[in-house]
Design a protein around this motif. Structure first.
Motif, mmCIF file in Angstrom:
data_model
loop_
_atom_site.group_PDB
_atom_site.id
_atom_site.type_symbol
_atom_site.label_atom_id
_atom_site.label_comp_id
_atom_site.label_asym_id
_atom_site.label_seq_id
_atom_site.Cartn_x
_atom_site.Cartn_y
_atom_site.Cartn_z
ATOM 1 N N SER A 116 0.840 -1.201 0.000
ATOM 2 C CA SER A 116 0.000 0.000 0.000
ATOM 3 C C SER A 116 0.873 1.247 0.000
ATOM 4 O O SER A 116 1.790 1.377 0.811
ATOM 5 N N THR A 117 0.588 2.162 -0.925
ATOM 6 C CA THR A 117 1.352 3.404 -1.023
ATOM 7 C C THR A 117 0.377 4.562 -1.212
ATOM 8 O O THR A 117 -0.832 4.364 -1.298
ATOM 9 N N ARG A 118 0.905 5.769 -1.301
ATOM 10 C CA ARG A 118 0.052 6.937 -1.538
ATOM 11 C C ARG A 118 0.769 7.910 -2.468
ATOM 12 O O ARG A 118 1.963 8.165 -2.329
ATOM 13 N N ALA A 119 0.001 8.422 -3.430
ATOM 14 C CA ALA A 119 0.527 9.413 -4.367
ATOM 15 C C ALA A 119 -0.641 10.181 -4.957
ATOM 16 O O ALA A 119 -1.721 9.614 -5.187
ATOM 17 N N GLY A 120 -0.455 11.453 -5.190
ATOM 18 C CA GLY A 120 -1.486 12.263 -5.820
ATOM 19 C C GLY A 120 -2.793 12.282 -5.056
ATOM 20 O O GLY A 120 -3.863 12.394 -5.654
ATOM 21 N N GLY A 121 -2.707 12.132 -3.724
ATOM 22 C CA GLY A 121 -3.905 12.123 -2.904
ATOM 23 C C GLY A 121 -4.697 10.839 -2.969
ATOM 24 O O GLY A 121 -5.835 10.782 -2.488
ATOM 25 N N LYS A 122 -4.118 9.776 -3.545
ATOM 26 C CA LYS A 122 -4.818 8.501 -3.692
ATOM 27 C C LYS A 122 -4.000 7.358 -3.132
ATOM 28 O O LYS A 122 -2.761 7.409 -3.120
ATOM 29 N N GLU A 167 7.120 4.836 -5.710
ATOM 30 C CA GLU A 167 8.532 4.705 -6.057
ATOM 31 C C GLU A 167 9.298 3.943 -4.974
ATOM 32 O O GLU A 167 10.154 3.093 -5.277
ATOM 33 N N GLU A 168 8.982 4.237 -3.702
ATOM 34 C CA GLU A 168 9.631 3.518 -2.601
ATOM 35 C C GLU A 168 9.241 2.045 -2.613
ATOM 36 O O GLU A 168 10.085 1.163 -2.393
ATOM 37 N N ALA A 169 7.972 1.751 -2.851
ATOM 38 C CA ALA A 169 7.533 0.359 -2.899
ATOM 39 C C ALA A 169 8.251 -0.404 -4.005
ATOM 40 O O ALA A 169 8.673 -1.554 -3.807
ATOM 41 N N CYS A 170 8.408 0.232 -5.157
ATOM 42 C CA CYS A 170 9.151 -0.403 -6.254
ATOM 43 C C CYS A 170 10.587 -0.696 -5.840
ATOM 44 O O CYS A 170 11.139 -1.756 -6.181
ATOM 45 N N ARG A 171 11.165 0.227 -5.094
ATOM 46 C CA ARG A 171 12.545 0.027 -4.626
ATOM 47 C C ARG A 171 12.616 -1.137 -3.637
ATOM 48 O O ARG A 171 13.524 -1.971 -3.710
ATOM 49 N N TRP A 172 11.680 -1.192 -2.707
ATOM 50 C CA TRP A 172 11.639 -2.308 -1.742
ATOM 51 C C TRP A 172 11.563 -3.645 -2.478
ATOM 52 O O TRP A 172 12.278 -4.592 -2.134
ATOM 53 N N ILE A 173 10.687 -3.707 -3.463
ATOM 54 C CA ILE A 173 10.491 -4.949 -4.217
ATOM 55 C C ILE A 173 11.755 -5.312 -4.981
ATOM 56 O O ILE A 173 12.200 -6.460 -4.985
ATOM 57 N N SER A 174 12.363 -4.308 -5.598
ATOM 58 C CA SER A 174 13.603 -4.530 -6.333
ATOM 59 C C SER A 174 14.710 -5.021 -5.409
ATOM 60 O O SER A 174 15.444 -5.964 -5.733
ATOM 61 N N ALA A 234 8.324 -5.302 -9.768
ATOM 62 C CA ALA A 234 7.223 -4.457 -9.312
ATOM 63 C C ALA A 234 6.230 -4.211 -10.446
ATOM 64 O O ALA A 234 6.613 -3.909 -11.570
ATOM 65 N N VAL A 235 4.943 -4.327 -10.121
ATOM 66 C CA VAL A 235 3.862 -4.147 -11.088
ATOM 67 C C VAL A 235 2.799 -3.233 -10.474
ATOM 68 O O VAL A 235 2.387 -3.436 -9.328
ATOM 69 N N LEU A 236 2.346 -2.246 -11.233
ATOM 70 C CA LEU A 236 1.294 -1.361 -10.746
ATOM 71 C C LEU A 236 -0.043 -2.094 -10.786
ATOM 72 O O LEU A 236 -0.478 -2.566 -11.833
ATOM 73 N N ALA A 237 -0.712 -2.185 -9.630
ATOM 74 C CA ALA A 237 -1.981 -2.896 -9.536
ATOM 75 C C ALA A 237 -3.140 -2.041 -10.034
ATOM 76 O O ALA A 237 -3.138 -0.817 -9.872
ATOM 77 N N HIS A 238 -4.128 -2.695 -10.646
ATOM 78 C CA HIS A 238 -5.420 -2.128 -11.075
ATOM 79 C C HIS A 238 -5.420 -0.609 -11.306
ATOM 80 O O HIS A 238 -6.072 0.135 -10.577
ATOM 81 N N PRO A 239 -4.705 -0.136 -12.318
ATOM 82 C CA PRO A 239 -4.617 1.312 -12.546
ATOM 83 C C PRO A 239 -5.964 1.969 -12.825
ATOM 84 O O PRO A 239 -6.154 3.160 -12.523
ATOM 85 N N GLY A 240 -6.922 1.217 -13.356
ATOM 86 C CA GLY A 240 -8.217 1.797 -13.674
ATOM 87 C C GLY A 240 -8.999 2.240 -12.456
ATOM 88 O O GLY A 240 -9.876 3.122 -12.550
ATOM 89 N N GLN A 278 6.617 6.689 -15.284
ATOM 90 C CA GLN A 278 7.807 7.428 -15.699
ATOM 91 C C GLN A 278 8.851 7.521 -14.597
ATOM 92 O O GLN A 278 10.055 7.484 -14.866
ATOM 93 N N GLY A 279 8.388 7.640 -13.343
ATOM 94 C CA GLY A 279 9.316 7.987 -12.268
ATOM 95 C C GLY A 279 9.711 6.869 -11.341
ATOM 96 O O GLY A 279 10.380 7.115 -10.338
ATOM 97 N N SER A 280 9.318 5.632 -11.651
ATOM 98 C CA SER A 280 9.602 4.531 -10.733
ATOM 99 C C SER A 280 10.260 3.367 -11.461
ATOM 100 O O SER A 280 10.399 3.373 -12.681
#
Length: 297
Positions: free
Chosen positions: A83-89, A195-202, A208-214, A227-229
């Motif tokens: 679980s992470t947070r970005a852009g208020g979501k 970005e931090e979660a991607c780093r932890w996984i790496s 690392a895969v972005l879950a359910h973007p929709g 772009q940034g992770s």
């Protein structure tokens, strides 16, 4: 586009087609209804060749699932959903083929669960402020079993208790009224960034895969994260995605060279309703597994 196939399969397709995998399922280790071995058995019964265990901020269900995979003769992919947070979501990042014994990862996930624990108490406090008599003791009792070490309570558990108390008609009603983003008792604690979660996984040897973007309703944010992770893939196919989402995220995968994944986000049935989707109802070819292995850092 890093893919050996052109599309995933949704409900209504033949989920028993050989060589398919469901890369997003939850167990009792987080907010799913079944023990990990039961997820594997269900995947076997659906004719899947592989299933991933991707519990929220814990890997405690992976060992049991791996054993069951040997028993049933199907591949179990060790995973996690952070679980992470970005852009208020609230943004979720899936990690595949991580080292589930890495002490650094385990300590980081424990911090995540502690954040979830504080969030849960804040939700209950809000619910009590709305006149609903609810406690964590009630929520835990409603689970009907002892909470094991490294397991966590999620919003679906709270929703179950709201239904039992008569404060909601069913799971969806509980989320719509109280627990979903923007609802009366929604709480969003401070979280790490995607970005931090991607780093932890790496750093744990995974992809690392972005879950359910929709679900996020903000494709510009999705693009910014891509772009940034250190993302390796994107969950194009999901129970809450339709054809329009498939087209958009296939195009985004093409643009950023991301692996295309998919899964049901199975949590089990509550009040007789399967939350998100049934195991295997959304699946992708097992060719993606080799892509994820190759995409590990």
């Amino acid at each position: 586009m890093k893919s050996g196939y052109s599309e995933g399969m949704q409900s209504g397709d033949n989920a028993r087609t050989p060589g398919r995998c469901d890369l997003h399922t939850h167990t009792q280790a987080s907010d799913g209804m079944q023990p990990p071995a039961e997820n594997v058995r269900l995947a076997y019964e659906k004719g899947l060749a592989a299933v991933a265990i991707t519990d929220h901020d814990t890997v405690s269900g992976v060992a049991e699932a791996l054993e069951a995979g040997i028993q049933y003769g199907i591949t179990v992919v060790p995973g996690v959903e952070i679980s992470t947070r970005a852009g208020g979501k609230e943004i979720h990042v899936l990690g595949y083929y991580i080292d589930t014994q890495q002490e650094l990862l385990l300590s980081r996930l424990e911090e995540q669960r502690n954040t979830r624990l504080g969030r849960n108490e804040a939700i209950l406090e809000k619910l009590r402020g709305l006149g609903i008599k609810i406690t964590m003791e009630q929520v835990l009792a409603g689970m009907g079993r002892e909470l094991k070490p490294d397991e966590s309570v999620g919003r679906p558990h709270i929703a179950d208790e709201l239904v039992r108390l008569g404060a909601a008609v069913d799971m969806r009603d509980a989320f719509d009224k109280y627990l979903a983003e923007g609802a009366a008792a929604y709480v969003s604690p401070p979280r790490i960034t995607p970005e931090e979660a991607c780093r932890w996984i790496s750093e744990a040897g995974g992809a690392a895969v972005l879950a359910h973007p929709g679900i996020y309703g903000d494709d510009e944010l999705v693009r910014k994260i891509a772009q940034g992770s250190n993302l390796r893939g994107i969950e194009v196919y999901h129970s809450d995605h339709g054809p329009a989402e498939h087209r958009r995220y296939l195009a985004l995968a093409e643009e950023f060279g991301l692996i295309i994944t998919g899964g049901s986000d199975f949590h089990g049935a509550r009040q007789g309703v399967v939350f998100h989707g049934d195991i295997g109802s959304v699946n992708v070819p097992t060719a993606v597994l080799e892509q994820l292995k190759a995409g590990r850092s």
